[in-house]
Design an enzyme around this catalytic site. Sequence first.
Site, short mmCIF file in Angstrom:
data_model
loop_
_atom_site.label_atom_id
_atom_site.label_comp_id
_atom_site.label_asym_id
_atom_site.label_seq_id
_atom_site.Cartn_x
_atom_site.Cartn_y
_atom_site.Cartn_z
NE ARG A 128 -4.42 0.21 2.61
CZ ARG A 128 -5.55 -1.30 2.56
NH1 ARG A 128 -5.20 -2.16 2.16
NH2 ARG A 128 -6.36 -0.58 2.35
NE ARG A 167 -14.05 -2.77 6.50
CZ ARG A 167 -13.09 -2.81 5.50
NH1 ARG A 167 -12.56 -3.99 4.56
NH2 ARG A 167 -11.49 -2.02 5.50
NE ARG A 192 -10.48 2.14 4.52
CZ ARG A 192 -12.11 1.23 4.62
NH1 ARG A 192 -12.91 1.90 5.05
NH2 ARG A 192 -11.20 -0.02 3.67
P1 AMP Z 1 -8.57 -3.01 3.69
O1 AMP Z 1 -9.55 -4.15 4.08
O2 AMP Z 1 -7.57 -3.52 2.92
O3 AMP Z 1 -9.66 -2.03 3.48
O4 AMP Z 1 -8.46 -2.46 4.90
C1 AMP Z 1 -8.18 -1.68 5.86
C2 AMP Z 1 -7.44 -0.69 6.84
O5 AMP Z 1 -6.29 -2.14 7.29
C3 AMP Z 1 -6.39 0.05 6.02
O6 AMP Z 1 -7.39 1.19 5.29
C4 AMP Z 1 -5.31 0.06 6.61
O7 AMP Z 1 -5.88 0.75 8.04
C5 AMP Z 1 -4.95 -1.60 7.28
N1 AMP Z 1 -4.15 -1.88 6.21
C6 AMP Z 1 -4.50 -3.04 5.23
N2 AMP Z 1 -3.80 -3.28 4.63
C7 AMP Z 1 -2.62 -2.36 5.03
C8 AMP Z 1 -1.28 -2.07 4.30
N3 AMP Z 1 -1.25 -2.89 3.24
N4 AMP Z 1 -0.24 -1.14 5.06
C9 AMP Z 1 -0.86 -0.17 5.81
N5 AMP Z 1 -2.38 -0.68 6.58
C10 AMP Z 1 -3.33 -1.69 5.84
#
Ligand code: AMP
Length: 211
Positions: free
Chosen positions: A88, A155, A166
């Site tokens: 990310r 969520r 985000r």
């Molecule tokens: P997601 O389910 O991929 O939308 O991730 C939800 C949240 O988890 C994100 O908004 C970040 O706070 C954290 N997160 C997930 N993957 C990462 C990553 N590769 N690096 C940093 N934070 C992450």
Amino acid sequence: MKLILLGPPGAGKGTQAEILSKRLGIDTISTGVMLRAAIREGTELGRMAEGYINDGKLVPDDVVVGIVKERLSQEDCEKGFILDGFPRTTAQAEALTASGVEIDKVLSLEVSDETIIERLSGRRECSKCGTPYHVVFKPSPNGDKCPCGGELIQRADDNEETVKNRIEVYHNQTEPIKEYYQAQGKLVVAYGKEELADTTLEVAKALGLED
Ligand code: AMP
């Protein structure tokens, strides 16, 4: 196939990862799913990550790189994997390269900011297994429950304020990764459509997986 799925929150990465995972017989590794599981289980990782996630910020690179490296070192990953939500940041992408993992393709799933906001309000997730659903686009076959028996919940980070953060984080910190992989000749692009089946077709075309 060692694949990375890139795209803004709500683009449908989790859903496409699930479809590709079945089709290709390889596992999805989702950092978001792993971090939310850690929060549910009340582990040290979960306690550390929760504040960042609820604010719509990124969890620090070294933490996320650590959990991904550990997962990728497991034997089942040798035949391939789908990374959903990682890397990310460019630093995470560089750490992945430095660890010796050879990625075949990076699929960028593109949708507009307006579509993201619209989609995230209807998004649901199984509280037990983490499977993604959407009240309109991808309802559960079991109504308000997942086939595994888990409750469907919204969520905590899908509220309007966090979603705005985000999206900003995506444009500022994650999108530059596209250039990193473009320079390596690994980037392919698919455009998210209104209907799930159409998006699935676009993804298959971009990856050269049409029948
Ligand atoms: P997601 O389910 O991929 O939308 O991730 C939800 C949240 O988890 C994100 O908004 C970040 O706070 C954290 N997160 C997930 N993957 C990462 C990553 N590769 N690096 C940093 N934070 C992450």
